[in-house]
Design an enzyme around this catalytic site. Structure first.
Site, PDB file in Angstrom:
ATOM      1  CG  ASP A  74       9.514  -3.475   0.768  1.00  0.00           C
ATOM      2  OD1 ASP A  74       8.217  -3.522   0.346  1.00  0.00           O
ATOM      3  OD2 ASP A  74      10.259  -3.700  -0.454  1.00  0.00           O
ATOM      4  CG  ASP A  76       5.699   0.642   0.567  1.00  0.00           C
ATOM      5  OD1 ASP A  76       6.826   0.685   0.894  1.00  0.00           O
ATOM      6  OD2 ASP A  76       5.394   0.112  -0.440  1.00  0.00           O
ATOM      7  CG  ASP A 148      -1.900  -2.289  -7.906  1.00  0.00           C
ATOM      8  OD1 ASP A 148      -2.297  -2.443  -6.757  1.00  0.00           O
ATOM      9  OD2 ASP A 148      -0.818  -2.424  -8.153  1.00  0.00           O
TER      10      ASP A 148
END
Length: 452
Positions: A74, A76, A148
């Site tokens: 996918d 983003d 992160d």
């Protein structure tokens, strides 16, 4: 030295403390990722946002995977537009999330997750440092700082095919190293699930976890106990669907994250025969994930917990309990144990129980039972599970082959197999189980001491 002091005071990486606004911009010749590698939907979303005057980039795992030569599952997008502005631009979209609001944009069969650049300050935290709400928006620099790991903080602009790198993520990626942005202990306190994510990414990508990133994990593992069971279960599913499920679970245990958070995992791997069975089962699952085939969550959970069910089942049989009743009791006992860790949703636990409950039926090959059994909706899943048991030496390989031949045969061939099984007297599938004689009920006369 001054740079290190600033980084400690403001919780910034030393590389960023000296100059927060000048990232490294890599041209196509330096990274080799062409815009054609992106999905049509991702390109359209970025293009429409940029045409409307907003900054927009493909971010995170998609950029990381493209650099590794892996096709992303996918894509983003990060943008300067607010969720409301994104929603206004795309008719088929919806705003979701409470802790941090994002927009799902639907284009054909694909869904693109669009997030607004996050701000650098997080005010809403609980007493342990956990971020409770995070709807503060900012700029690209702050957004990169809030991500992160360095390999996940890369921004790809399909317009000029450049990669914007604030934290030397490309360098760490080429070194196959997972490095936390900021102070790891504080980042884990903000969101303890980051520890699980570190394990999953390291195992999946075959990366090493940077020592500075890895060291605080054991000390902060207990924070995961405060996470909602549903979220922990979702993270477990991500581990199991990673394509490297066993490696993830093993690393989870090695880093001390299973004890107290997933204690059942420790119990499964310590159960006699449990680790070998689980390893074989998850190897088959990994093959299906890598081949982009569907995977049954109920089947994976059945495999994870089977060693405990099987051992309790055999113990009850040895105590003289009846076959099915012993299995049902063993299943109930194991389910009660796992409920203490996380509640498995009913749609998965129902499949798991059916797979277990159907196992004794493979032992019966008489009359019409085999014909009715293969018509069961869960027969194929139960049979695949039975094959795993045969691979583990729990049941005879000959019996597994009989069922393979039976389901592939026509009516005549199936009847011949049933006749052969009856003539050979081959009904017992489990050599550990002994046939128990049925005790005769004493007659009333015998009970009274009178002659029968």
């Amino acid at each position: 030295m001054i740079r290190k002091l600033i980084s400690r005071i403001f919780d910034l990486p030393a590389s960023l403390a000296g100059n927060k606004s000048k990232p490294r911009v890599l041209a196509l010749a330096q990274h080799g990722v062409r815009r054609d590698a992106l999905s049509h939907a991702a390109l359209r979303v970025v293009s429409r946002l940029q045409d409307a005057g907003f900054s927009a980039y493909v971010v995170g795992g998609a950029v990381r995977d493209l650099l590794l030569g892996v096709t992303p599952k996918d894509f983003d997008v990060a943008t300067s537009a607010t969720p409301e502005q994104v929603h206004h631009l795309f008719r088929r979209s919806r705003i979701i999330g409470r802790r941090f609001r994002i927009v799902h944009v639907m284009m054909g069969p694909e869904t693109i997750e669009v997030t607004t650049f996050r701000g650098g300050e997080v005010a809403n935290k609980n007493e342990t440092g956990r971020v409770m709400a995070d709807n503060t928006y900012g700029n690209q620099v702050e957004d990169a700082l809030r991500r992160d790991f360095t390999v996940n903080a890369l921004f790809y602009n399909p317009t000029d095919e450049t990669i914007i790198d604030y934290h030397h993520g490309v360098k760490d990626l080429r070194a196959r190293k997972l490095v936390m942005i900021g102070q790891p202990a504080r980042r884990y306190q903000e969101d303890p699930v980051r520890m699980l994510r570190a394990v999953r990414l390291a195992a999946k990508l075959d990366f090493t976890i940077d020592e500075h990133t890895r060291k605080p994990i054991a000390a902060n593992a207990a924070l995961l106990r405060n996470e909602p069971p549903a979220r922990l279960f979702d993270e477990l599913l991500k581990l199991l669907h990673s394509g490297h499920a066993y490696a993830c679970l093993k690393m989870l245990r090695d880093e001390g994250l299973s004890q107290g958070t997933f204690p059942l995992l420790d119990a499964v791997m310590d159960e006699p025969g449990g680790e070998t069975f689980l390893k074989n089962a998850l190897a088959n699952t990994d093959e299906r994930v890598r081949a982009d085939k569907p995977v049954s969550v109920g089947f994976m959970l059945a495999a994870m917990l089977w060693a405990q069910v099987r051992n309790r089942w055999q113990q009850r049989l040895q105590q003289g309990e009846r076959d099915i009743a012993a299995l049902v009791e063993a299943m109930a006992e194991v389910e009660t144990l796992q409920d203490n860790d996380f509640a498995i949703p009913k749609r998965f636990s129902a499949t798991m129980r059916e797979i277990w409950f159907l196992q004794p039926r493979f032992e019966s090959r008489a009359g019409q039972r085999p014909f009715r059994f293969v018509e069961q909706p869960r027969f194929r899943a139960a049979y695949d599970f039975f094959c795993l048991r045969a691979d583990a030496g729990e049941v005879p390989r000959e019996l597994q082959q009989w069922w393979e031949d039976f389901q592939n045969g026509d009516t005549t061939e199936r009847q011949q197999l049933v006749d052969d099984a009856r003539n050979s007297g081959g009904e017992a599938a489990n050599p550990e189980r002994k046939k128990r004689r049925r005790r005769r009920k004493p007659s009333a006369a015998a009970g009274s001491g009178e002659p029968a």
